[in-house]
Design an enzyme around this catalytic site. Sequence first.
Site, PDB file in Angstrom:
ATOM      1  N   HIS A 170       5.369   0.110   5.200  1.00 44.20           N
ATOM      2  CA  HIS A 170       3.983   0.557   4.939  1.00 44.20           C
ATOM      3  C   HIS A 170       4.042   2.027   4.525  1.00 44.20           C
ATOM      4  CE1 HIS A 170      -0.504   0.633   6.149  1.00 44.20           C
ATOM      5  NE2 HIS A 170      -0.235   1.745   5.490  1.00 44.20           N
ATOM      6  N   HIS A 175       2.581   5.185   1.749  1.00 46.33           N
ATOM      7  CA  HIS A 175       1.704   5.704   0.683  1.00 46.33           C
ATOM      8  C   HIS A 175       2.477   6.721  -0.137  1.00 46.33           C
ATOM      9  CE1 HIS A 175      -1.916   3.890   2.458  1.00 46.33           C
ATOM     10  NE2 HIS A 175      -1.311   4.133   3.604  1.00 46.33           N
ATOM     11  N   LEU A 176       2.584   6.458  -1.439  1.00 46.05           N
ATOM     12  CA  LEU A 176       3.320   7.387  -2.319  1.00 46.05           C
ATOM     13  C   LEU A 176       2.416   8.137  -3.277  1.00 46.05           C
ATOM     14  CD1 LEU A 176       6.568   5.427  -3.310  1.00 46.05           C
ATOM     15  CD2 LEU A 176       6.334   7.336  -1.714  1.00 46.05           C
ATOM     16  N   ARG A 177       1.137   7.691  -3.384  1.00 43.83           N
ATOM     17  CA  ARG A 177       0.187   8.347  -4.307  1.00 43.83           C
ATOM     18  C   ARG A 177       0.671   8.233  -5.762  1.00 43.83           C
ATOM     19  NH1 ARG A 177      -2.832   7.819   0.096  1.00 43.83           N
ATOM     20  NH2 ARG A 177      -2.681   9.529   1.575  1.00 43.83           N
ATOM     21  N   ASN A 180      -3.574   1.722  -2.530  1.00 39.97           N
ATOM     22  CA  ASN A 180      -4.887   2.395  -2.498  1.00 39.97           C
ATOM     23  C   ASN A 180      -4.893   3.664  -3.343  1.00 39.97           C
ATOM     24  OD1 ASN A 180      -3.203   3.657  -0.575  1.00 39.97           O
ATOM     25  ND2 ASN A 180      -4.941   4.338   0.664  1.00 39.97           N
ATOM     26  N   LYS A 237      -2.545  -6.298   0.033  1.00 40.08           N
ATOM     27  CA  LYS A 237      -3.072  -5.458   1.110  1.00 40.08           C
ATOM     28  C   LYS A 237      -4.597  -5.511   1.132  1.00 40.08           C
ATOM     29  CE  LYS A 237      -3.349  -2.370   4.320  1.00 40.08           C
ATOM     30  NZ  LYS A 237      -2.744  -1.059   4.449  1.00 40.08           N
ATOM     31  N   HIS A 262      -5.465  -3.940   6.961  1.00 36.87           N
ATOM     32  CA  HIS A 262      -5.905  -2.759   7.720  1.00 36.87           C
ATOM     33  C   HIS A 262      -7.005  -3.261   8.644  1.00 36.87           C
ATOM     34  CE1 HIS A 262      -6.702   1.704   8.153  1.00 36.87           C
ATOM     35  NE2 HIS A 262      -7.658   1.125   8.859  1.00 36.87           N
ATOM     36  N   HIS A 301      -0.073  -1.182  11.092  1.00 37.84           N
ATOM     37  CA  HIS A 301      -0.159   0.011  11.954  1.00 37.84           C
ATOM     38  C   HIS A 301      -0.982  -0.224  13.228  1.00 37.84           C
ATOM     39  CE1 HIS A 301      -3.841   0.262   9.678  1.00 37.84           C
ATOM     40  NE2 HIS A 301      -3.301   0.829   8.634  1.00 37.84           N
ATOM     41  N   ASP A 322       3.337   4.233   7.532  1.00 38.50           N
ATOM     42  CA  ASP A 322       1.998   4.652   7.108  1.00 38.50           C
ATOM     43  C   ASP A 322       1.996   6.149   6.797  1.00 38.50           C
ATOM     44  OD1 ASP A 322      -0.638   4.488   6.365  1.00 38.50           O
ATOM     45  OD2 ASP A 322      -1.436   4.409   8.398  1.00 38.50           O
ATOM     46  N   HIS A 367      -1.382  14.041   2.212  1.00 47.32           N
ATOM     47  CA  HIS A 367      -2.564  14.676   1.609  1.00 47.32           C
ATOM     48  C   HIS A 367      -2.198  16.142   1.427  1.00 47.32           C
ATOM     49  CE1 HIS A 367      -5.465  11.369   2.289  1.00 47.32           C
ATOM     50  NE2 HIS A 367      -4.795  11.145   3.411  1.00 47.32           N
ATOM     51  N   ALA A 394      -7.845  11.582   6.441  1.00 49.92           N
ATOM     52  CA  ALA A 394      -7.060  10.822   7.425  1.00 49.92           C
ATOM     53  C   ALA A 394      -5.672  10.522   6.868  1.00 49.92           C
ATOM     54  CB  ALA A 394      -7.779   9.520   7.755  1.00 49.92           C
TER      55      ALA A 394
HETATM   56  C1  NCD Z   1      -4.114   6.260   4.643  1.00 49.49           C
HETATM   57  C2  NCD Z   1      -4.164   7.069   3.360  1.00 49.49           C
HETATM   58  O1  NCD Z   1      -4.320   8.292   3.433  1.00 49.49           O
HETATM   59  O2  NCD Z   1      -4.031   6.476   2.280  1.00 49.49           O
HETATM   60  N1  NCD Z   1      -4.661   7.048   5.709  1.00 49.49           N
HETATM   61  C3  NCD Z   1      -4.440   6.878   7.036  1.00 49.49           C
HETATM   62  O3  NCD Z   1      -5.066   7.574   7.837  1.00 49.49           O
HETATM   63  N2  NCD Z   1      -3.562   6.019   7.484  1.00 49.49           N
HETATM   64  C4  NCD Z   1      -4.811   4.982   4.462  1.00 49.49           C
HETATM   65  C5  NCD Z   1      -4.559   3.973   5.549  1.00 49.49           C
HETATM   66  O4  NCD Z   1      -3.470   3.401   5.619  1.00 49.49           O
HETATM   67  O5  NCD Z   1      -5.432   3.754   6.375  1.00 49.49           O
HETATM   68 ZN    ZN Z   2      -1.696   3.127   5.286  1.00 53.51          ZN
END
Ligand code: NCD
Ligand code: ZN
Length: 335
Positions: free
Chosen positions: A13, A15-17, A41, A95, A134, A168, A240, A244, A256
């Site tokens: 899980h 996030h790479l943006r 996302n 997802k 999620h 998560h 996860d 940011h 978040a």
């Molecule tokens: C994630 C994100 O920033 O993309 N943020 C988080 O708080 N975990 C999104 C997610 O997995 O809920």
């Molecule tokens: Zn996530």
Amino acid sequence: MKTHTLLMPLDMHLHLRDGVMLENIAPLTAYSFSGALIMPNLVPPVDTKEAVLAYRERVMAAVPNDYFEPYMTLFYKNYDKKFLTDVAEEITAIKLYPAGITTNSEGGVSSFDIEEMRPTLEAMSELGIPLCVHGETDGFVMDREAEFMSIYELLAQNFPDLKIVMEHITTKAAVEMLDKYPNLYATITVHHLLLTLDDVIGGMMMPHHFCKPIAKRPEDLDALLDLALNAHPKVMFGSDSAPHPKYKKEACGCAAGVFTAPIALQLLCEIFEQFDKLDNLQTFVSDNAQSIYGICPEFKEVTLEKRPFVVPETYSNVVPLYAGETINWAIESVD
Ligand code: NCD
Ligand code: ZN
């Protein structure tokens, strides 16, 4: 010096943006992991075959070598079977986000009407595409995950051939749900094995500990530790890690997400060693994911060493968990 070697670590899980963030962040995971399940996302979300293929290309272009496999995901919508059949080869999972529940989830599901979702979820079952969820409602923040358990039950009962991953997980309620249905699985992050709500808002407010789902109570932490440390066969590591930029975290209205990608394996070694369970880490961080998803990752051997390591203050303007603090394990070599 005490060392510990892990083979083919997987982050199920991540996030790479996109854009510059992707270019800066992806190499950090590609360095120490064999592969990762890449979250969809983005803005706009990854919701077409073309978008999946193009995003995969951008991820591959951002990593310095080929020894990393991005396992791609598609953003859940009520897709039809023809579309799913066409895209199935290109993705590892789909997802599902409830609409508006977390970062960039506005296009998610707004009502869990099983009949509306049935054609999609039946097609996914037939095609063997797992559903990652999620699992939070829009209820009171500490209760959101526990409230979602009835939706997991509905999904698990109605679609017994669908592999459903509770992403998560943060609560004892989710831990207890896991063994109730054969088709339910879960991921656990490293920060949820370390933090409770006290670490987020119990003293000074800690924006870099703030994520969705929020860290819960000590008894929840204990239940998660019990699952992970014993490498329960239905549980996988999924960081996860959610980068940011610093200005979006240290802000009035903090985004978040906890950023852990470059220190995840080190922290896992520290936790598992502390509980004398290092022998189970390989199963938690790779073997279980290989069996659950039926994947065969690129060979990678990561050796960690028990020695003090000062976590950098930032990685390309993203502040990691424990920035500036000393942790007790470091990566010694990657082959
Ligand atoms: C994630 C994100 O920033 O993309 N943020 C988080 O708080 N975990 C999104 C997610 O997995 O809920
Ligand atoms: Zn996530």
